[in-house]
Design a protein around this motif. Structure first.
Motif, PDB file in Angstrom:
ATOM      1  N   LEU A 112       0.556  -0.543   0.469  1.00 52.52           N
ATOM      2  CA  LEU A 112       0.033   0.274  -0.069  1.00 52.52           C
ATOM      3  C   LEU A 112       0.433   0.964   0.225  1.00 52.52           C
ATOM      4  O   LEU A 112       1.642   1.196   1.049  1.00 52.52           O
ATOM      5  CB  LEU A 112      -0.647  -0.155   1.164  1.00 52.52           C
ATOM      6  CG  LEU A 112      -1.396   0.821   1.821  1.00 52.52           C
ATOM      7  CD1 LEU A 112      -3.049   1.841   0.862  1.00 52.52           C
ATOM      8  CD2 LEU A 112      -2.178   0.826   2.925  1.00 52.52           C
ATOM      9  N   CYS A 113       0.438   2.147  -1.078  1.00 49.40           N
ATOM     10  CA  CYS A 113       0.956   3.786  -0.808  1.00 49.40           C
ATOM     11  C   CYS A 113      -0.242   4.351  -0.008  1.00 49.40           C
ATOM     12  O   CYS A 113      -1.057   4.228  -0.737  1.00 49.40           O
ATOM     13  CB  CYS A 113       1.302   3.794  -2.476  1.00 49.40           C
ATOM     14  SG  CYS A 113       1.576   6.507  -1.588  1.00 49.40           S
ATOM     15  N   ALA A 114       0.174   4.772   0.900  1.00 50.84           N
ATOM     16  CA  ALA A 114      -1.053   5.525   1.672  1.00 50.84           C
ATOM     17  C   ALA A 114      -1.223   6.943   1.393  1.00 50.84           C
ATOM     18  O   ALA A 114      -1.539   7.741   1.984  1.00 50.84           O
ATOM     19  CB  ALA A 114      -1.595   5.123   3.149  1.00 50.84           C
ATOM     20  N   HIS A 115       0.283   7.735   0.825  1.00 48.69           N
ATOM     21  CA  HIS A 115       0.201   9.158   0.365  1.00 48.69           C
ATOM     22  C   HIS A 115      -0.454   9.458  -0.876  1.00 48.69           C
ATOM     23  O   HIS A 115      -1.172   8.855  -1.384  1.00 48.69           O
ATOM     24  CB  HIS A 115       2.368   9.075   0.482  1.00 48.69           C
ATOM     25  CG  HIS A 115       2.344   8.327   1.189  1.00 48.69           C
ATOM     26  ND1 HIS A 115       3.531   7.506   1.129  1.00 48.69           N
ATOM     27  CD2 HIS A 115       2.572   8.522   2.809  1.00 48.69           C
ATOM     28  CE1 HIS A 115       3.434   6.773   2.288  1.00 48.69           C
ATOM     29  NE2 HIS A 115       3.977   7.107   3.018  1.00 48.69           N
ATOM     30  N   GLU A 116      -0.162  11.089  -0.764  1.00 50.55           N
ATOM     31  CA  GLU A 116      -0.645  11.240  -1.732  1.00 50.55           C
ATOM     32  C   GLU A 116       0.683  12.407  -2.360  1.00 50.55           C
ATOM     33  O   GLU A 116       1.356  12.041  -2.180  1.00 50.55           O
ATOM     34  CB  GLU A 116      -2.180  12.958  -1.276  1.00 50.55           C
ATOM     35  CG  GLU A 116      -1.304  13.704  -0.381  1.00 50.55           C
ATOM     36  CD  GLU A 116      -2.975  14.895  -0.382  1.00 50.55           C
ATOM     37  OE1 GLU A 116      -3.514  15.054  -0.833  1.00 50.55           O
ATOM     38  OE2 GLU A 116      -2.654  15.147   1.182  1.00 50.55           O
TER      39      GLU A 116
ATOM     40  N   ARG B 243       5.256  13.622  -1.466  1.00 48.64           N
ATOM     41  CA  ARG B 243       6.962  13.191  -2.338  1.00 48.64           C
ATOM     42  C   ARG B 243       7.103  12.200  -1.750  1.00 48.64           C
ATOM     43  O   ARG B 243       8.347  11.483  -1.738  1.00 48.64           O
ATOM     44  CB  ARG B 243       7.657  14.205  -2.561  1.00 48.64           C
ATOM     45  CG  ARG B 243       6.687  15.528  -2.976  1.00 48.64           C
ATOM     46  CD  ARG B 243       7.739  16.877  -3.142  1.00 48.64           C
ATOM     47  NE  ARG B 243       7.437  17.736  -3.979  1.00 48.64           N
ATOM     48  CZ  ARG B 243       7.393  18.229  -5.025  1.00 48.64           C
ATOM     49  NH1 ARG B 243       7.749  17.060  -6.345  1.00 48.64           N
ATOM     50  NH2 ARG B 243       6.592  18.865  -5.754  1.00 48.64           N
ATOM     51  N   CYS B 244       6.094  10.806  -1.751  1.00 43.45           N
ATOM     52  CA  CYS B 244       6.680   9.306  -1.347  1.00 43.45           C
ATOM     53  C   CYS B 244       7.670   9.246  -2.419  1.00 43.45           C
ATOM     54  O   CYS B 244       7.709   9.156  -3.851  1.00 43.45           O
ATOM     55  CB  CYS B 244       6.121   8.968  -0.645  1.00 43.45           C
ATOM     56  SG  CYS B 244       4.199   8.310  -1.882  1.00 43.45           S
ATOM     57  N   ASN B 245       8.254   8.074  -2.175  1.00 36.16           N
ATOM     58  CA  ASN B 245       8.825   7.133  -3.024  1.00 36.16           C
ATOM     59  C   ASN B 245       8.039   6.057  -3.480  1.00 36.16           C
ATOM     60  O   ASN B 245       7.931   4.923  -4.510  1.00 36.16           O
ATOM     61  CB  ASN B 245      10.096   6.625  -3.378  1.00 36.16           C
ATOM     62  CG  ASN B 245      10.535   5.932  -2.055  1.00 36.16           C
ATOM     63  OD1 ASN B 245       9.740   5.397  -1.369  1.00 36.16           O
ATOM     64  ND2 ASN B 245      11.618   5.434  -1.651  1.00 36.16           N
ATOM     65  N   CYS B 246       6.674   5.912  -2.963  1.00 34.11           N
ATOM     66  CA  CYS B 246       6.227   4.112  -3.203  1.00 34.11           C
ATOM     67  C   CYS B 246       5.010   4.702  -4.089  1.00 34.11           C
ATOM     68  O   CYS B 246       4.505   3.226  -4.458  1.00 34.11           O
ATOM     69  CB  CYS B 246       5.694   4.025  -1.465  1.00 34.11           C
ATOM     70  SG  CYS B 246       5.332   5.049  -0.315  1.00 34.11           S
ATOM     71  N   ARG B 247       4.535   5.884  -4.377  1.00 33.31           N
ATOM     72  CA  ARG B 247       2.863   6.198  -5.392  1.00 33.31           C
ATOM     73  C   ARG B 247       3.619   5.181  -7.224  1.00 33.31           C
ATOM     74  O   ARG B 247       4.668   6.348  -6.670  1.00 33.31           O
ATOM     75  CB  ARG B 247       2.922   7.505  -4.978  1.00 33.31           C
ATOM     76  CG  ARG B 247       1.226   8.203  -5.638  1.00 33.31           C
ATOM     77  CD  ARG B 247       0.956   9.031  -5.155  1.00 33.31           C
ATOM     78  NE  ARG B 247       0.594   9.572  -6.235  1.00 33.31           N
ATOM     79  CZ  ARG B 247      -0.932   9.768  -6.133  1.00 33.31           C
ATOM     80  NH1 ARG B 247      -1.508   8.673  -5.878  1.00 33.31           N
ATOM     81  NH2 ARG B 247      -2.153  10.615  -7.267  1.00 33.31           N
ATOM     82  N   LYS B 248       2.793   4.436  -7.465  1.00 28.58           N
ATOM     83  CA  LYS B 248       2.872   4.641  -8.240  1.00 28.58           C
ATOM     84  C   LYS B 248       2.398   5.494  -9.162  1.00 28.58           C
ATOM     85  O   LYS B 248       1.431   6.444  -8.657  1.00 28.58           O
ATOM     86  CB  LYS B 248       2.109   3.282  -8.722  1.00 28.58           C
ATOM     87  CG  LYS B 248       2.561   2.187  -7.646  1.00 28.58           C
ATOM     88  CD  LYS B 248       1.427   1.127  -8.821  1.00 28.58           C
ATOM     89  CE  LYS B 248      -0.124   0.981  -7.654  1.00 28.58           C
ATOM     90  NZ  LYS B 248      -0.677  -0.287  -8.679  1.00 28.58           N
TER      91      LYS B 248
HETATM   92 ZN   LIG Z   1       3.658   6.445  -0.844  1.00 31.01          ZN
END
Ligand SMILES: [Zn+2]
Length: 189
Positions: free
Chosen positions: A89-93, A97-102
């Motif tokens: 899961l990427c729970a960020h928006e 600027r996370c590195n897991c959001r596709k």
């Molecule tokens: Zn993320």
């Protein structure tokens, strides 16, 4: 080393609402409708030795619109309904600027580390360009299901639906690593 098939969740494993040009992810358990027609193909992939790993961007968690507990309930249901080994899961928006959001590849590289995956023999199946793009960065093969969300970036295969996507993976069916035959030694002069 094992190989994995990474699956996008929304629109692939569960139904989504389409509003305008966007998919709308389910916001509560009652809206979470699992596509039962994917089960048989998934079981073929499992039988061939692939790990089944789900990846999903859920920015509504970061936005405070989707309680994490509700999302966990959806994922418990998904694990019970389908032969899934893990849900990443990427729970960020986007603004986090996370590195897991596709289309970033963080979920894939994390899985590669955790599961000791051979990414060259692993696949990503999705209806969206973000997954194909992440697959390219992570060094695995991408199978894109035709949809309005295909974009114009890199993908390895384009198919008509989920069954065909799984058949494409099974054509390359060597998910268990075999010891490579060593190259003949050069004769010493
Ligand atoms: Zn993320």
């Amino acid at each position: 080393m094992k190989a994995a098939v990474f699956l996008e969740r929304d629109g692939v494993l569960n139904q989504v609402r389409v509003a305008g040009r966007n998919q709308v992810a389910p916001m509560c358990l009652e809206e979470f409708r699992i596509r039962e027609d994917v089960r048989e193909s998934l079981e073929h992939l499992k039988a061939a030795g692939y790990l089944i790993l789900v990846t999903t961007n859920q920015p509504n968690v970061a936005r405070g619109l989707l309680p994490r507990r509700e999302l966990d309930r959806m994922h418990d249901m998904l694990r019970r309904a389908l032969p899934v080994d893990d849900i990443l899961l990427c729970a960020h928006e986007e603004s986090d600027r996370c590195n897991c959001r596709k289309p970033s590849a963080g979920l894939f590289t994390e899985a590669a580390f955790r599961w000791h995956l051979d990414m060259e023999r692993s696949f990503v199946i999705s209806d969206k360009w973000q997954d194909s793009s992440a697959a390219f960065v992570a060094g695995c093969n991408s199978v894109l299901m035709k949809s309005p969300w295909n974009g114009s970036g890199h993908h390895d295969f384009l198919v008509n639906g989920f069954g065909e996507a799984c058949q494409k993976v099974l054509q390359f069916n060597h998910p268990v690593h075999h010891v490579r035959v060593p190259l003949p030694q050069l004769a010493l002069a």
